[in-house]
Design a protein around this motif. Structure first.
Motif, short mmCIF file in Angstrom:
data_model
loop_
_atom_site.label_atom_id
_atom_site.label_comp_id
_atom_site.label_asym_id
_atom_site.label_seq_id
_atom_site.Cartn_x
_atom_site.Cartn_y
_atom_site.Cartn_z
N VAL A 186 -42.83 52.99 54.25
CA VAL A 186 -43.34 52.12 53.18
C VAL A 186 -44.75 52.57 52.83
CG1 VAL A 186 -41.93 50.15 53.87
CG2 VAL A 186 -44.22 50.45 54.85
N ARG A 187 -45.24 52.03 51.73
CA ARG A 187 -46.61 52.36 51.32
C ARG A 187 -47.59 51.46 52.06
NH1 ARG A 187 -47.48 52.52 45.06
NH2 ARG A 187 -47.28 50.26 45.30
N ASP A 190 -49.26 47.39 50.62
CA ASP A 190 -48.32 46.46 49.98
C ASP A 190 -46.89 46.59 50.52
OD1 ASP A 190 -47.51 48.87 48.96
OD2 ASP A 190 -48.02 48.41 46.87
N HIS A 191 -46.65 47.54 51.41
CA HIS A 191 -45.35 47.74 52.05
C HIS A 191 -44.21 47.98 51.06
CE1 HIS A 191 -47.66 45.84 55.30
NE2 HIS A 191 -46.84 46.47 56.14
N GLN A 192 -44.55 48.58 49.96
CA GLN A 192 -43.50 48.94 49.01
C GLN A 192 -42.69 50.13 49.56
OE1 GLN A 192 -44.90 49.69 45.07
NE2 GLN A 192 -42.92 50.44 44.33
N ALA A 193 -41.36 50.06 49.44
CA ALA A 193 -40.50 51.10 49.98
C ALA A 193 -40.79 52.44 49.31
CB ALA A 193 -39.04 50.73 49.80
N THR A 214 -48.70 56.76 53.50
CA THR A 214 -47.35 56.37 53.89
C THR A 214 -47.36 55.96 55.35
OG1 THR A 214 -46.34 57.91 52.33
CG2 THR A 214 -44.96 57.15 54.14
#
Length: 294
Positions: A186-187, A190-193, A214
């Motif tokens: 994830v990033r 913001d924990h975006q995939a 990452t």
């Protein structure tokens, strides 16, 4: 070698070619032909074989009763003559058979030699392959970075101990599983995939690197900052056979970089912005105010 005779029913010799040498026409015959005739009184014909004392040789012959006359006609051949005739007729086939056997033996030895040579080559190739595999396994086990390999479908085929530690699982647990099922990235923040680099490497056939910031989600839920790259595994014909993913833990390095950035802009004693940062903020504010007045 051969003889033709005509014998009366009473056992006297009527004629013989060649003439008898040890008996006469006035004597009752007792040879092997006569014995065969007396032994089969009701037979019209028969064959005989035995040692003829009159000729001092083994002979084979046959006789036939002459209808209407008290006579028996017969012929006899010496065994030596028969063997000579047989040998003369069989020498060519026997020579051909011998040649065939010789060629078969030589051919068998040749094919066996070739088969043994190929077997040795296969054993040698197997040994080289096993040695190469062992070297690859030793290299994979001792390398400092985490390494995961996949097949063309993206299923995991190998994982080294560093990868096991960073994933929080074991090699046996991840083998044959899709890479997305165990490599969760994830990033940071913001924990975006994030897109999995292995699938891109498989589809594009080229090296793909991870985006900055990452993080890898460990099996127990904590985050590990990583850097990685995925590369396709190509066959001799250029076809993509799979992919290899190499990544490393950079959590400490990112922490140190963030700390250095903080120290460059803050006072070590008070924790407030230092003169350099205060001036930069002030100049930015002045420019913004000036632009607003315009």
């Amino acid at each position: 070698m051969s003889s033709v005779f005509l014998l009366r029913q009473d056992g006297f010799l009527e004629s013989r070619t060649p003439p008898p040498s040890k008996t006469t026409f006035s004597e009752i015959q007792t040879g092997i032909a006569t014995q065969s005739i007396r032994k089969h009184p009701d037979a019209h014909f028969d064959t005989f074989y035995g040692f003829a004392t009159a000729a001092n040789q083994w002979r084979l012959g046959s006789w036939y009763r002459v209808q209407g006359y008290p006579l028996v006609a017969g012929v006899g051949l010496s065994r030596a003559y028969l063997v000579a005739v047989w040998w003369k007729r069989m020498i060519a086939p026997l020579a051909a058979l011998f040649a065939l056997l010789l060629l078969s033996t030589l051919g068998y030895r040749g094919f066996r030699s070739i088969a043994e040579a190929r077997q040795r080559e296969r054993v040698f190739a197997s040994m080289l392959l096993l040695e190469a595999k062992e070297r690859a396994e030793v290299t994979l086990q001792s390398i400092g970075d985490a390494v995961i390999t996949t097949d063309i479908e993206g299923h995991i085929t190998e994982a080294n101990p560093v990868a096991e530690r960073l994933l929080g699982t074991t090699r046996e647990e991840v083998l044959s599983k899709p890479i997305e099922a165990v490599f969760h990235i994830v990033r940071e923040g913001d924990h975006q995939a994030m897109e999995n680099p292995v699938q891109r490497a498989l589809h594009e056939g080229q090296v793909v690197g991870l985006a900055n910031h990452t993080v890898l989600m460990h099996a127990d839920g904590h985050e590990i900052a990583i850097e990685d790259s995925a590369a396709p595994i190509l066959g001799r014909d250029g076809r993509v056979l799979g992919a290899v993913l190499v990544f490393r833990d950079v959590t400490e390095r990112r922490r140190q970089a963030a700390e250095l950035a903080y120290q460059a802009n803050h006072d070590a004693l008070t924790g407030l912005y230092n003169r350099k940062m205060f001036r930069a903020i002030l100049e930015s504010g002045v420019r913004a105010r000036y632009n607003w007045l315009e």
